[in-house]
Design a protein around this motif. Structure first.
Motif, PDB file in Angstrom:
ATOM      1  N   ASP A 250      -4.066  29.556 103.487  1.00 57.04           N
ATOM      2  CA  ASP A 250      -2.779  29.970 102.584  1.00 57.04           C
ATOM      3  C   ASP A 250      -1.878  28.780 103.190  1.00 57.04           C
ATOM      4  O   ASP A 250      -2.349  27.835 104.216  1.00 57.04           O
TER       5      ASP A 250
ATOM      6  N   ALA B 233      -2.378  30.192  98.093  1.00 56.98           N
ATOM      7  CA  ALA B 233      -4.106  30.616  97.986  1.00 56.98           C
ATOM      8  C   ALA B 233      -4.248  29.182  97.759  1.00 56.98           C
ATOM      9  O   ALA B 233      -3.843  29.605  96.089  1.00 56.98           O
TER      10      ALA B 233
ATOM     11  N   ALA C 142      -7.055  24.388 104.920  1.00 54.11           N
ATOM     12  CA  ALA C 142      -5.701  23.860 105.024  1.00 54.11           C
ATOM     13  C   ALA C 142      -4.826  22.938 105.679  1.00 54.11           C
ATOM     14  O   ALA C 142      -3.991  22.356 105.098  1.00 54.11           O
TER      15      ALA C 142
ATOM     16  N   ARG D   7      -3.565  32.554  94.627  1.00 50.51           N
ATOM     17  CA  ARG D   7      -2.294  33.583  94.694  1.00 50.51           C
ATOM     18  C   ARG D   7      -0.864  33.013  95.467  1.00 50.51           C
ATOM     19  O   ARG D   7      -1.073  31.546  95.796  1.00 50.51           O
ATOM     20  N   SER D   8      -0.018  32.960  95.066  1.00 48.96           N
ATOM     21  CA  SER D   8       1.296  32.446  95.383  1.00 48.96           C
ATOM     22  C   SER D   8       2.716  33.583  95.539  1.00 48.96           C
ATOM     23  O   SER D   8       2.556  34.415  95.123  1.00 48.96           O
TER      24      SER D   8
ATOM     25  N   ILE E 210       4.604  30.365  99.825  1.00 53.43           N
ATOM     26  CA  ILE E 210       3.572  30.067  99.951  1.00 53.43           C
ATOM     27  C   ILE E 210       2.303  30.581  99.357  1.00 53.43           C
ATOM     28  O   ILE E 210       1.937  31.241  98.981  1.00 53.43           O
TER      29      ILE E 210
END
Length: 179
Positions: A23, A67, A77, A56-57, A65
């Motif tokens: 992330d 991903a 990352a 995802r966020s 954040i």
């Protein structure tokens, strides 16, 4: 079938890694973060063909954040840190609200005063805490005008012009008010 022109638009900048699963914190540079960083959305790393797909966020303490499917660990990352994220948008796309404007559509518009006299052009749009501000180039000098209806009563993107109120001193520091 005719293809319409697209523009590359910056939507964010990757900051530090967040956790061990890949992330990252994204510095948001779009008015539509939920759309641009929603699950399944794709962005590209500026200057490359590398695409990243959001898996995802979430918002945490005012930070976004995110991903990406293509980044599976902290090392990946960290490698992304500092990357500018872009998307391609239709050049003539406008927001649904007629009182909202994309920065890219305002830059370059001709600025006229209420009597129609050409005063310069919109150089940039700044997003300040109180309100947005237009940076207007008048013969090489920059003037900052709050982007509020009282000072900017008309924005006509289609004609390429905006009207700025004829308030003494707004676009000319040497103007004196009539007494």
């Amino acid at each position: 079938m005719e293809q319409s022109a697209t523009l590359e638009v910056v939507v964010g900048r990757v900051g530090r890694a967040h956790g061990l699963r890949g992330d990252v914190v994204v510095e948001v540079r779009t008015d539509e973060p939920d759309e641009r960083f929603g699950i399944g959305a794709t962005v590209r790393v500026e200057g490359t063909e590398r695409e990243l797909t959001v898996v995802r966020s979430r918002w945490a303490k005012g930070s976004l954040i995110v991903a990406f499917d293509e980044v599976s660990d902290r090392n990946g990352a960290e490698d992304l840190r500092g990357s500018v994220l872009v998307v391609d948008v239709e050049a003539d796309d406008d927001p649904d609200d007629p009182d909202e404007f994309w920065d890219r559509r305002l830059r370059g518009l001709t600025v006229v005063d209420e009597s129609g006299i050409d005063r310069g052009g919109v150089k940039d749009v700044l997003h300040m805490p109180a309100q947005d501000v237009l940076v207007i180039d008048v013969d090489g000098d920059e003037y900052m005008v709050p982007f509020v209806r009282q000072l900017v009563p008309t924005v006509d993107v289609a004609s390429g012009k905006i009207v700025v109120s004829s308030i003494p001193g707004l676009l000319d520091p040497n103007a004196e008010e009539a007494r």
